[in-house]
Design an enzyme around this catalytic site. Structure first.
Site, PDB file in Angstrom:
ATOM      1  N   VAL A  11     104.376 118.623   9.365  1.00 26.94           N
ATOM      2  CA  VAL A  11     103.298 117.699   9.738  1.00 26.94           C
ATOM      3  C   VAL A  11     103.523 116.508   8.755  1.00 26.94           C
ATOM      4  O   VAL A  11     103.719 116.735   7.742  1.00 26.94           O
ATOM      5  CB  VAL A  11     101.944 118.121   9.779  1.00 26.94           C
ATOM      6  CG1 VAL A  11     101.815 119.349  10.894  1.00 26.94           C
ATOM      7  CG2 VAL A  11     101.641 118.995   8.726  1.00 26.94           C
ATOM      8  N   CYS A  12     103.269 115.062   9.175  1.00 27.71           N
ATOM      9  CA  CYS A  12     103.389 114.286   8.682  1.00 27.71           C
ATOM     10  C   CYS A  12     102.310 113.415   9.209  1.00 27.71           C
ATOM     11  O   CYS A  12     101.672 113.710   9.945  1.00 27.71           O
ATOM     12  CB  CYS A  12     104.765 113.428   8.337  1.00 27.71           C
ATOM     13  SG  CYS A  12     105.503 113.046  10.108  1.00 27.71           S
ATOM     14  N   ASN A  13     102.398 112.115   8.775  1.00 28.35           N
ATOM     15  CA  ASN A  13     101.341 110.988   9.190  1.00 28.35           C
ATOM     16  C   ASN A  13     101.589 110.871  10.792  1.00 28.35           C
ATOM     17  O   ASN A  13     100.655 110.801  11.444  1.00 28.35           O
ATOM     18  CB  ASN A  13     101.373 109.575   8.597  1.00 28.35           C
ATOM     19  CG  ASN A  13     100.213 109.258   7.765  1.00 28.35           C
ATOM     20  OD1 ASN A  13      99.306 110.087   7.828  1.00 28.35           O
ATOM     21  ND2 ASN A  13     100.397 108.269   7.154  1.00 28.35           N
ATOM     22  N   GLY A  15     104.555 111.707  12.572  1.00 24.90           N
ATOM     23  CA  GLY A  15     105.545 112.872  13.196  1.00 24.90           C
ATOM     24  C   GLY A  15     106.921 112.148  13.305  1.00 24.90           C
ATOM     25  O   GLY A  15     107.954 112.927  13.437  1.00 24.90           O
ATOM     26  N   ALA A  47      99.896 115.063  11.805  1.00 22.87           N
ATOM     27  CA  ALA A  47      98.912 115.906  11.287  1.00 22.87           C
ATOM     28  C   ALA A  47      97.653 116.000  11.828  1.00 22.87           C
ATOM     29  O   ALA A  47      96.816 116.837  12.155  1.00 22.87           O
ATOM     30  CB  ALA A  47      98.468 115.587   9.645  1.00 22.87           C
TER      31      ALA A  47
END
Length: 114
Positions: A11-13, A15, A47
């Site tokens: 997960v990141c800001n 994707g 996320a």
């Protein structure tokens, strides 16, 4: 390893920034003799959408750029009994898919021992 499949969610800001990492991790998994009999799925998602995807994964790895959200994400993962960790900043920067894949495997193994 006592499992035949492993579902990893990065997960990141948005994707998108973990897309390169996902590709590298998939490459490492595909070329690993030790992992050849394990069905491994690796995806990257934003996320903000984690609740939608979380039930489908075994472990969650958080991009270092959003580690400030770790406590919030961990609380959610705990509700679903999913292990979570932050990706090492150096491994992320160097696109070290092998080390990050190893982190996911260790999380899975530790979670099954509980």
């Amino acid at each position: 390893m006592n499992f035949d499949k492993l579902r990893i969610l990065l997960v990141c800001n948005l994707g998108a920034s973990t897309g390169v990492m996902v590709a590298k991790m998939r490459e490492v998994a595909a070329n690993s003799e030790k992992l050849k009999n394990i069905d491994i799925k690796i995806d990257a998602r934003p996320a903000g959408d984690i609740k939608e995807y979380l039930p489908d994964y075994d472990v969650v790895l958080v991009g270092p750029q959003i580690k400030h959200r770790f406590a919030e994400l961990k609380e959610l993962c705990d509700k679903y009994n999913k292990p979570i960790d932050v990706i090492d900043t150096k491994d992320y920067g160097m696109v070290n898919g092998a080390n990050i894949l190893k982190t996911a495997i260790v999380l899975k193994v530790k979670s099954e021992r509980k």
